[in-house]
Write a protein that holds these residues in place. Sequence first.
Motif: not given
Ligand code: MG
Length: 281
Positions: A178-179, A235
């Motif tokens: 993620d990220d 995202e």
């Molecule tokens: Mg994220």
Amino acid sequence: AAKQSGRDRVDRYRPELDSDALSRIKLTSLLRQAAERSQLTFVAQPKVKADGRVVGCELLVRWTTKEFGAVSPVSFIPIAEETGIILTIGHQAIREAALLARQLQQTGQQISVAINLSPLQIRDPQLEQVLLSACREADISPMCIQIELTESAFLDSKQVTGLLLHTLKAHGFVLALDDFGTGYSSLSYLRDLPFDVIKIDRAFLHDIDRDERSAKLLAGIVDLCRALDMETVAEGLESRSQLAVLSQLGIGEYQGFYFHKPMAQSDFIALVKDASPQHPA
Ligand code: MG
Ligand code: C2E
Ligand code: MG
Ligand code: MG
């Protein structure tokens, strides 16, 4: 270390921090109570292909209190981690993800459900069993569940994390970083850890339609992921012009307000049913 500094902040007398410290103590006790009573809820944000077809969702925790109104996860997740409350929240997330995956499976489509796991959960010796028994109880395959981890989750113990991730992957769980791009040492994580999916942080998207360097950087990331056989998710996609650039680059999946905001799980199921060929609108 974070835990320690959290405590220091409360112990040391600093008048200007009194109200902060007090509201933090109050927030912590409310959070503990809410988590134990399963009063937190989980909304679902769809993930789609460039043409809008829904392929999955991410569960995001929501908490509303009488005293403070809606509290953002950005504020309370760090508290939940420092206090261990995240384990209770995480167990609920895992159960709900499995049950949602079950309902989605009944629509006849392959729709994945993602959950976010915090560093503390990664170190929880029960995690593997909690995940497996949730899948067993819901009668779903672990392949329906995606596990999202941010780099901060394994900064201190990459080897322990690596072992756990290989174990979870062997069970069939899908692993997402993620990220991506916002933390440290991203490339060594890509080399050493068995991620299936990279979620590119929205920090890399915001000027993609105006800045050539940003677009080139992203093109490089997409190539890298393709070479390593990893799926890419963008995202925080907010505009049509961002989508135009990203789909040109060949990003696999999209998640952002441009397509869908987070919604009630029942609304997500309805969305999937509406799009289903077996249930023409
Ligand atoms: Mg994220
Ligand atoms: P994340 O996992 O990276 O989740 C994406 C965040 O971006 C969500 O914020 C989502 O609402 C927001 N977002 C999605 N699309 C857009 C967009 O187009 N524009 C903008 N500006 N924002 C968008 P949210 O729900 O406030 O969650 C924030 C973070 O809190 C999450 O980041 C995740 O790290 C953490 N979090 C949320 N739910 C959980 C949970 O159940 N467990 C754990 N451990 N962490 C969670
Ligand atoms: Mg996430
Ligand atoms: Mg984020």
